[in-house]
Scaffold this motif. Sequence first.
Motif, mmCIF file in Angstrom:
data_model
loop_
_atom_site.group_PDB
_atom_site.id
_atom_site.type_symbol
_atom_site.label_atom_id
_atom_site.label_comp_id
_atom_site.label_asym_id
_atom_site.label_seq_id
_atom_site.Cartn_x
_atom_site.Cartn_y
_atom_site.Cartn_z
ATOM 1 N N LEU A 65 41.401 52.092 40.630
ATOM 2 C CA LEU A 65 40.177 51.615 41.264
ATOM 3 C C LEU A 65 39.941 52.419 42.542
ATOM 4 N N VAL A 71 31.432 52.041 42.176
ATOM 5 C CA VAL A 71 32.250 52.036 40.960
ATOM 6 C C VAL A 71 31.845 50.855 40.089
ATOM 7 N N VAL A 73 33.281 48.345 37.100
ATOM 8 C CA VAL A 73 34.473 47.859 36.407
ATOM 9 C C VAL A 73 33.996 47.164 35.139
ATOM 10 N N SER A 90 40.497 43.130 41.865
ATOM 11 C CA SER A 90 39.700 43.980 42.745
ATOM 12 C C SER A 90 40.191 43.914 44.189
ATOM 13 N N ARG A 95 39.052 46.296 47.039
ATOM 14 C CA ARG A 95 37.589 46.215 46.899
ATOM 15 C C ARG A 95 37.135 44.761 46.762
ATOM 16 N N PRO A 97 34.507 42.588 44.835
ATOM 17 C CA PRO A 97 33.651 42.775 43.667
ATOM 18 C C PRO A 97 32.307 42.066 43.778
ATOM 19 N N VAL A 141 25.558 50.249 43.446
ATOM 20 C CA VAL A 141 26.567 51.307 43.303
ATOM 21 C C VAL A 141 26.232 52.502 44.187
ATOM 22 N N GLU A 145 29.056 49.960 46.381
ATOM 23 C CA GLU A 145 29.651 48.691 45.975
ATOM 24 C C GLU A 145 30.499 48.837 44.712
ATOM 25 N N CYS A 146 31.411 47.873 44.543
ATOM 26 C CA CYS A 146 32.201 47.733 43.323
ATOM 27 C C CYS A 146 31.537 46.640 42.489
ATOM 28 N N THR A 179 28.035 57.124 38.248
ATOM 29 C CA THR A 179 29.042 56.209 38.793
ATOM 30 C C THR A 179 30.249 56.122 37.856
#
Length: 266
Positions: A65, A71, A73, A90, A95, A97, A141, A145-146, A179
Amino acid sequence: MEGAEPVAEREPARMRPGPIRFGPLTAYRRCPRRGRGKWFGFAIDVIAPVLALSTRSRFAGTEHLPRSGGVLVASNHLSNADAIMVTAFSLLGGRVPRFFAKAGLWKVPVVRAVMESGRHIKVHRGRASALDAYRDTVSAVREGECVVVFPEGTFTDREDGWPMKAKTGVARIALTTGTPVVPLACWGTRELLPPDGRLPRVFPRRRVEVLAGPVVDLSDLVTDKPSATQLREATDRIMAAVTALLTEVRGGTPTRNSEGIIGDHE
């Protein structure tokens, strides 16, 4: 540490080597705290002790990650507990999420405060509303942000728990923005909180495992205007990576249809 169990006791020991951290309570209380939002952060702190008491949790692959930057997920989806476990994963990866979630959650009084506080992304039904969600996710993104997405769109309808055919939304976001997509597999969440359940099964403690893999290589497909073929190819690559991770966690072999597509019924 709460919820921990030694690696050597896992049978079969299929999870790949690398940094593995244990204990959902520790996970939820780890940094980063900034960016959680008041009510999302409060929910994390309330749920963490319950999760620590009710599960034996394992997290692996946090090194995949990215610690900064946008990113996506992409996870399989078995239960409402998936979001809780992916949040823990996360946070372990450094991170906070943001979830791509159904708009209906914003209609539930307490949950609405959590969703708004955490700046999660609302998804309505319908083409126009889906476009709004796409734009919101692209903005998220690009702002670094995740964002967590369940590509199947809902809980798998397969009794055996393998993923069903996924929607192409996450692929479109990945291809049009470049991304990275981190594949992730959750296992054991259905036993912790069944799809039709409202409360978790606290005792006996359930074993829940979360495993992430390397970023899915979509570099040859990145374009401003991906075709339907490119979107399906990217989606299939993402779900193949998720399914491979799930195979490592649970063992066994996923079924395929006559065209060789993972996640379709025979």
